[in-house]
Design an enzyme around this catalytic site. Structure first.
Site, PDB file in Angstrom:
ATOM      1  CE  LYS A 191      23.976  60.613  60.352  1.00  0.00           C
ATOM      2  NZ  LYS A 191      22.953  60.711  61.384  1.00  0.00           N
ATOM      3  CE  LYS A 227      24.858  52.859  61.381  1.00  0.00           C
ATOM      4  NZ  LYS A 227      24.535  53.293  62.710  1.00  0.00           N
ATOM      5  CE  LYS A 236      16.312  54.035  63.975  1.00  0.00           C
ATOM      6  NZ  LYS A 236      16.554  55.079  64.985  1.00  0.00           N
TER       7      LYS A 236
HETATM    8  P1  AMP Z   1      19.902  54.631  65.658  1.00  0.00           P
HETATM    9  O1  AMP Z   1      19.263  53.876  64.553  1.00  0.00           O
HETATM   10  O2  AMP Z   1      21.139  55.298  65.162  1.00  0.00           O
HETATM   11  O3  AMP Z   1      18.992  55.498  66.437  1.00  0.00           O
HETATM   12  O4  AMP Z   1      20.439  53.534  66.666  1.00  0.00           O
HETATM   13  C1  AMP Z   1      19.712  52.990  67.743  1.00  0.00           C
HETATM   14  C2  AMP Z   1      20.541  51.894  68.376  1.00  0.00           C
HETATM   15  O5  AMP Z   1      20.695  50.791  67.467  1.00  0.00           O
HETATM   16  C3  AMP Z   1      21.974  52.306  68.743  1.00  0.00           C
HETATM   17  O6  AMP Z   1      22.346  51.687  69.941  1.00  0.00           O
HETATM   18  C4  AMP Z   1      22.801  51.791  67.602  1.00  0.00           C
HETATM   19  O7  AMP Z   1      24.124  51.508  67.971  1.00  0.00           O
HETATM   20  C5  AMP Z   1      22.068  50.522  67.229  1.00  0.00           C
HETATM   21  N1  AMP Z   1      22.237  50.235  65.796  1.00  0.00           N
HETATM   22  C6  AMP Z   1      21.897  51.036  64.756  1.00  0.00           C
HETATM   23  N2  AMP Z   1      22.174  50.456  63.570  1.00  0.00           N
HETATM   24  C7  AMP Z   1      22.708  49.240  63.866  1.00  0.00           C
HETATM   25  C8  AMP Z   1      23.201  48.147  63.084  1.00  0.00           C
HETATM   26  N3  AMP Z   1      23.180  48.176  61.760  1.00  0.00           N
HETATM   27  N4  AMP Z   1      23.667  47.076  63.741  1.00  0.00           N
HETATM   28  C9  AMP Z   1      23.682  47.028  65.081  1.00  0.00           C
HETATM   29  N5  AMP Z   1      23.223  48.004  65.883  1.00  0.00           N
HETATM   30  C10 AMP Z   1      22.745  49.111  65.302  1.00  0.00           C
END
Ligand code: AMP
Ligand code: TRP
Length: 326
Positions: free
Chosen positions: A111, A192, A195
């Site tokens: 980031k 990956k 969002k």
């Molecule tokens: P975040 O979007 O970073 O708030 O992530 C929320 C949860 O989703 C966390 O436990 C992340 O590890 C999981 N997560 C986010 N992106 C992915 C992805 N592409 N594949 C699997 N798990 C994800």
């Protein structure tokens, strides 16, 4: 009974990666554990947020938790900024961590790459996350694979504090799901699913309409050799689609490969689109009902009270062991 804690940032666009990597585990775990699920709004302000949008997204994520099956009668659901212990403990832990270990976090490196200076909150983000976890004497943290390093630093800090002061923290374990633990972007299977990616077809959000789901899958990046088999190195796109197929259908990747032997990508993608659409129908229906209900805010108020009761006990122990106050 084990204590489970996890959090999701309220930054909109909760996608199937979040669902398969994290949210789906939340539901399974609540049957046999004491679960606490947090909407980590203070983490989301590490990057600029529109205040109105942020408030909307907090309630969206709360409703999504419940829409996928987190039951507020079984689990505590609350918003991070409603419990002041998170910020308080975060400072204490800041004083027990090192710039060297924080500089090694790949998320921070990603980031802040190419910038001369980065927001301090992005740098200390893993400390706030450690505070979230340690505040509740957490045993298990279900998260996607991408959070492995953050769980490690949380454990390191907890062990360090326990050595230096009286035993203060429970040292938590991460729980990472193998199948589908890392869902990749549909337009670029080497990064990956996220969002925040600009291309909306890089992800499938849980609230996407059927047409959009189909479009995103049909145009997803694959390769030109035309064979459906699992090979992360040579065929990351097809392998990612196989993972998603397997996660939603319950069939193993091997079974799916056999089923589609000799078929083209087009048919495979079409059926994957149908399976994904069907999996998301009940989630969308539940979401719309819960999001509009008056009950939603009451559930969060009640969740914060219950969370705070636990947090206060931990903060008292921390202050006693560190000699803070009098
Ligand atoms: P975040 O979007 O970073 O708030 O992530 C929320 C949860 O989703 C966390 O436990 C992340 O590890 C999981 N997560 C986010 N992106 C992915 C992805 N592409 N594949 C699997 N798990 C994800
Ligand atoms: N950092 C996590 C993510 O981006 C979200 C998070 C914040 C979290 N605090 C947490 C996850 C505590 C588990 C436990 O996905």
């Amino acid at each position: 009974m084990k204590r489970v804690f996890s959090g999701v940032q309220p930054t909109g666009n909760i996608h199937i990666g979040n669902y398969l990597g994290a949210l789906r585990q939340f539901v399974e775990l609540q049957e046999e554990n004491e679960c606490i699920y947090c909407i980590v709004d203070m983490h989301s302000i590490t990057v600029p947020q529109d205040p109105k949008e942020l408030r909307k997204h907090i309630l969206d994520v709360a409703a999504l938790y419940m829409a996928v099956g987190v039951d507020p009668k079984k689990s505590i659901i609350f918003v991070q900024s409603d419990v002041s212990g998170h910020a308080e403990l975060s400072w204490v832990l800041t004083c027990c961590s090192y710039t060297g270990e924080l500089s090694r976090m790949t998320q921070f490196k990603d980031k802040s790459r190419g910038k001369e200076s980065a927001p301090t909150g992005l740098f200390t983000y893993p400390i706030l996350m450690a505070a979230d976890i340690l505040l509740y004497d957490t045993d298990i943290v279900p998260v996607g694979n991408d959070q492995k390093q953050h769980i490690e630093i949380c454990r390191d800090i907890a062990i360090r504090v326990n050595h230096k002061y009286k035993n203060t923290f429970v040292v938590p374990d991460g729980r990472f799901l193998k199948a589908g633990a890392r869902i990749m972007a549909l337009d670029d299977p080497t990064s990956k699913m996220s969002k925040s990616a600009e291309n909306i077809h890089s992800r499938i959000s849980l609230l996407d309409e059927e047409g959009k789901i189909k479009k995103s899958i049909m145009r997803s990046t694959t390769d030109s050799d035309g064979e459906i088999r699992f090979d992360l190195e040579e065929k990351p796109g097809v392998s990612n689609l196989l993972n998603i197929y397997s996660a939603f259908s319950g069939e193993s990747v091997d079974e799916i490969v056999v089923k589609y032997a000799g078929c083209g990508y087009g048919d495979f993608k079409k059926e994957l689109a149908t399976i994904t659409q069907e999996a998301l129908v009940p989630i969308k229906k539940n979401f719309n009902e819960i999001r509009q209900s008056e009950e939603l805010k009451n559930i969060l108020i009640n969740g914060a009270e219950r969370a705070n009761t636990i947090a206060e006990k931990t903060m008292k122990r921390v202050k006693d062991n560190f000699g803070l106050g009098f």
